[in-house]
Design a protein around this motif. Structure first.
Motif: not given
Length: 349
Positions: A40-65
């Protein structure tokens, strides 16, 4: 001197080998859990990076925020400890994260206790490896215990590591997500050694209370979504009371068994009673809207729940009235003051 050092080294080596043989299962389990945590630790990404990723659905970003909002609310309004938890993201890629195994005496609501060094004893054991899970489950059943396997939506490492947002969390509605996040943050704030039932009941109480306050804060206490969440809390409070009463009835029946009571009689009385508890659960009133159907109600669609279900449920919900009464009557519903009292009264790990 060299000869003495060699002898000391040999003694230590023999001692370590003896310990490894004696505690083989515990060491093996620890290795499995450490391997899963490392993955798990080796396969995590900073939240800021995920939110800036255009490939991540907006619906997922809403829940992360939203999780960020919930965490900030829990710290500012409830007084839970600040932490680095939920600042990273782990994509499970549609796979279960881990499983929980609960065991119980076949004719008593007595959980199997699992010991974890430094942390104490637990009425369940978590597994990242499904093969190991099924082996452990099979062993308990061969030993005559009732068992229950369930998926784990989240877990706390109690500050030892940075707990990530899990992709499976994002499928939850706002209220359920708030309850889950605040529950886990409570573990990171207060966790008492060798008192799992207290820890889980407290975390559930704080999760329920905190999520309700968050929903009122975000949507307003006259909004439909807030009223619906309140109706859900009321339903689960009635359901918990039903399970507690059912568990008390089961306990009374089990205590009446004698060493000479035939197993067939024990089995018949046990399953008849559990069947009655399950059937009566369908009469519990639920005032939520149709799109928020119960997720934790005992189901008769597959098979009746066994003692491990009741043990597991009581571990999380049995003491809810105790916390609520203490909070309201002794602390006038002042949660920060109540939390300070708990932290002063019960030293945490």
């Amino acid at each position: 001197m060299k000869r003495i050092l060699k002898r000391i080294g040999l003694v230590l080596l023999v001692a370590l080998l003896g310990l490894a043989i004696w505690q083989h299962e515990l060491i093996s389990y620890g290795y499995m859990q450490a391997k899963g945590q490392l993955h798990i630790m080796l396969n995590t990404r900073p939240v800021a990076e995920v939110l800036a990723d255009a490939n991540v659905p907006d619906s997922a970003k809403v829940k992360i925020r939203l999780i960020g909002e919930i965490k900030q609310f829990a710290q500012d309004s409830l007084g839970l400890d600040p932490s680095e938890n939920f600042t990273t993201f782990h994509d499970q890629e549609g796979k279960p994260l881990m499983w929980m195994l609960v065991g119980s005496d076949r004719y008593a609501l007595t959980p199997v206790q699992f010991s974890i060094p430094l942390l104490g004893t637990f009425a369940y054991r978590g597994f990242f490896d499904k093969t190991r899970l099924l082996e452990a489950d099979s062993l308990l059943r061969k030993q005559g215990y009732d068992t229950r396997i369930s998926g784990i939506a989240a877990y706390s490492t109690l500050g030892f590591f940075k707990d990530p947002i899990l992709s499976s969390m994002l499928s939850r509605n706002e209220g359920d997500l708030a309850q889950l996040i605040i529950h886990e943050l409570t573990h990171g704030t207060l966790f008492i050694k060798d008192n799992l039932e207290y820890n889980e009941n407290l975390a559930d109480f704080v999760g329920d209370y905190g999520a309700e306050r968050f929903m009122a804060y975000k949507y307003g206490d006259t909004s439909a979504v807030y009223r619906d969440y309140r109706a859900g809390l009321a339903f689960w409070e009635r359901y918990t009371q039903h399970v507690v009463r059912g568990s008390q009835l089961l306990d009374k029946i089990y205590r009446a068994f004698k060493p000479t009571t035939p197993v067939a009689v024990k089995e018949a009385m046990k399953w008849k009673t559990i069947g009655q508890i399950v059937t009566a659960a369908d009469t519990i009133t639920d005032e939520r809207s149709a799109n928020r159907l119960p997720q934790r109600r005992v189901s008769t669609q597959s098979k009746l729940p066994n003692n491990a279900y009741f043990v597991s449920y009581l571990t999380y919900r049995k003491q809810q009235n105790r916390f609520k009464t203490e909070f309201v009557t002794q602390f006038n519903s002042d949660f920060p003051r109540y939390l300070r009292h708990l932290k002063q009264t019960y030293p945490s790990l």
